[in-house]
Design a protein around this motif. Sequence first.
Motif, PDB file in Angstrom:
ATOM      1  N   ALA A   1      -8.777  11.324   6.094  1.00 49.51           N
ATOM      2  CA  ALA A   1      -9.226  12.713   6.048  1.00 49.51           C
ATOM      3  C   ALA A   1      -8.156  13.618   5.447  1.00 49.51           C
ATOM      4  O   ALA A   1      -8.439  14.499   4.607  1.00 49.51           O
ATOM      5  CB  ALA A   1      -9.601  13.177   7.456  1.00 49.51           C
ATOM      6  N   ALA A   2      -6.898  13.412   5.860  1.00 47.12           N
ATOM      7  CA  ALA A   2      -5.806  14.220   5.304  1.00 47.12           C
ATOM      8  C   ALA A   2      -5.635  13.964   3.818  1.00 47.12           C
ATOM      9  O   ALA A   2      -5.383  14.898   3.025  1.00 47.12           O
ATOM     10  CB  ALA A   2      -4.510  13.904   6.059  1.00 47.12           C
ATOM     11  N   LEU A   3      -5.770  12.691   3.395  1.00 49.63           N
ATOM     12  CA  LEU A   3      -5.647  12.371   1.977  1.00 49.63           C
ATOM     13  C   LEU A   3      -6.751  13.048   1.166  1.00 49.63           C
ATOM     14  O   LEU A   3      -6.512  13.560   0.057  1.00 49.63           O
ATOM     15  CB  LEU A   3      -5.711  10.857   1.796  1.00 49.63           C
ATOM     16  N   GLY A   4      -7.977  13.072   1.707  1.00 47.34           N
ATOM     17  CA  GLY A   4      -9.066  13.733   0.999  1.00 47.34           C
ATOM     18  C   GLY A   4      -8.846  15.235   0.873  1.00 47.34           C
ATOM     19  O   GLY A   4      -9.139  15.838  -0.170  1.00 47.34           O
TER      20      GLY A   4
ATOM     21  N   LEU B   1       0.830  -1.212   0.000  1.00 48.99           N
ATOM     22  CA  LEU B   1       0.000   0.000   0.000  1.00 48.99           C
ATOM     23  C   LEU B   1       0.860   1.254   0.000  1.00 48.99           C
ATOM     24  O   LEU B   1       0.571   2.219  -0.732  1.00 48.99           O
ATOM     25  CB  LEU B   1      -0.924  -0.012   1.217  1.00 48.99           C
ATOM     26  N   PHE B   2       1.908   1.248   0.799  1.00 45.72           N
ATOM     27  CA  PHE B   2       2.787   2.416   0.831  1.00 45.72           C
ATOM     28  C   PHE B   2       3.496   2.600  -0.525  1.00 45.72           C
ATOM     29  O   PHE B   2       3.610   3.717  -1.042  1.00 45.72           O
ATOM     30  CB  PHE B   2       3.825   2.268   1.934  1.00 45.72           C
TER      31      PHE B   2
ATOM     32  N   LEU C   1       4.160  11.035   3.625  1.00 43.31           N
ATOM     33  CA  LEU C   1       3.743  11.058   5.027  1.00 43.31           C
ATOM     34  C   LEU C   1       2.358  10.449   5.208  1.00 43.31           C
ATOM     35  O   LEU C   1       2.140   9.603   6.093  1.00 43.31           O
ATOM     36  CB  LEU C   1       3.764  12.500   5.545  1.00 43.31           C
ATOM     37  N   VAL C   2       1.397  10.854   4.367  1.00 43.22           N
ATOM     38  CA  VAL C   2       0.045  10.321   4.483  1.00 43.22           C
ATOM     39  C   VAL C   2       0.028   8.823   4.175  1.00 43.22           C
ATOM     40  O   VAL C   2      -0.637   8.031   4.863  1.00 43.22           O
ATOM     41  CB  VAL C   2      -0.911  11.088   3.552  1.00 43.22           C
ATOM     42  N   SER C   3       0.771   8.424   3.159  1.00 38.61           N
ATOM     43  CA  SER C   3       0.820   7.001   2.818  1.00 38.61           C
ATOM     44  C   SER C   3       1.459   6.181   3.935  1.00 38.61           C
ATOM     45  O   SER C   3       1.033   5.049   4.213  1.00 38.61           O
ATOM     46  CB  SER C   3       1.612   6.807   1.513  1.00 38.61           C
ATOM     47  N   ALA C   4       2.470   6.762   4.599  1.00 34.85           N
ATOM     48  CA  ALA C   4       3.101   6.054   5.705  1.00 34.85           C
ATOM     49  C   ALA C   4       2.130   5.875   6.879  1.00 34.85           C
ATOM     50  O   ALA C   4       2.101   4.824   7.528  1.00 34.85           O
ATOM     51  CB  ALA C   4       4.346   6.817   6.157  1.00 34.85           C
TER      52      ALA C   4
ATOM     53  N   VAL D   1      -8.143   5.103  14.611  1.00 33.70           N
ATOM     54  CA  VAL D   1      -8.177   6.571  14.643  1.00 33.70           C
ATOM     55  C   VAL D   1      -7.128   7.153  13.715  1.00 33.70           C
ATOM     56  O   VAL D   1      -7.391   8.112  12.951  1.00 33.70           O
ATOM     57  CB  VAL D   1      -7.966   7.064  16.092  1.00 33.70           C
ATOM     58  N   ALA D   2      -5.912   6.581  13.744  1.00 33.70           N
ATOM     59  CA  ALA D   2      -4.844   7.083  12.866  1.00 33.70           C
ATOM     60  C   ALA D   2      -5.202   6.890  11.397  1.00 33.70           C
ATOM     61  O   ALA D   2      -4.936   7.769  10.550  1.00 33.70           O
ATOM     62  CB  ALA D   2      -3.530   6.375  13.196  1.00 33.70           C
TER      63      ALA D   2
END
Length: 415
Positions: A77-80, A28-29, A49-52, A70-71
């Motif tokens: 949310a950050a990816l969106g 996935l990363f 960072l988001v992928s990690a 939660v993470a």
Amino acid sequence: MTSPSKPSRTSWIPVAARVGLVVSAVTLFAVSAPVTAVVHGVPVPLAMLVSAVLSLSLGLAPLFPRGSSVAHLAGLAALGLLTAPGTAGPWPVPVTGIIGLSVLLVVLGVRASWRLTTTVWAAAAVVTLALVAVTPGRWAQPDVWATSFVVTAGDTLIVAAAAIVIGQRRSIREELAAARRDVDLEQARRRTVEERSRIARELHDVVAHSMSVVHMQAESAPYRVADLPPAARDEFAAIAETSRTALREMRQLLGTLRGESDAERAPQPRLADLAALVQATRAAGIPVALRLEVDTEDDDAVDRIAQLTVYRIVQEALGNVARHAPGAPTTVTVAHRGTALTVAVANDAPPAGSVPTAPPDDGGFGLAGMRERVSSLGGTVDHGPDHDGGFRVDVVLPALPTTTTPRPAADGGTR
């Protein structure tokens, strides 16, 4: 010759699942970072960072399901938000986000509770709608975000339901295995109780009946035999008293084996009963001297368990003298030395003409039971032959054992 056993299914499945999860997180990363940076135009550091975060949350989900959930939702949310300025679809959850969320729901459904799995799925749907709500620039493309929402919610719902079914089946299987273990344990306990009852019946049939016959014969002998000398009458009276004592202790032992609550209420021998024990031994033809250097009237001076242990030690030692050195002069010394209780039973060499002396410990259970009693109270025991042909037993016991000291072994066992 037995064939080598095949590895059990439960031994390799967890390993394969962990390896598969790690491979999924790394893949996935490796896919999400370049896709996010190239297709959606996100800066490379932010994309990595988001992928990690999304990948690590998958790897840690079996250990920390709530924190990882939660993470992961925060990463979604950050990816969106990061992909909102672009025009590439699907949005607000890209394909890599759908795959990552599906893997997370599988892990939660199998390893965690169904409540947490459904909560994460519902939270992911709310996060998707919230991203649409806070991004007015995307409202003009309802076909993009609506399709993404439906596909994301539908696919992850099916995955979560399947994972929950698998997880519940696993939980039921574990509960059934635990129930089987409980049943096996209960059956083992029942077999133990039945075995103890069987032993009690056999003891009663083998010993109690014979002792009752001995008691009746000893009691009736003075009336059946004419012109019986006084010494013989006293001898028969001593035999009757000894048999009564043996029967009483046998009933107490049988009650203990049967688990009767009243068995522990029966009176136990104390230090004060040593005089009667020595007197009975003298009546059997063994000259025994008793030295009591302890207050037998004060029950609080020595713990009752220690008193019972001392009585059984002296009883076993005198029994060994009667069997292996009949007629040998014997000295029994019981003394209170500070916080310790010392017991010494020493006999001389048997007189000439007596039966040959048996080895000090000829493979019986008397001395072994004595050692078990003493060690259970935290004491020490030393025994062995003297240079003059006699035998000596020395025991040191704590006079007042602590409350955590285990009880001595059940009565019984002869050398």
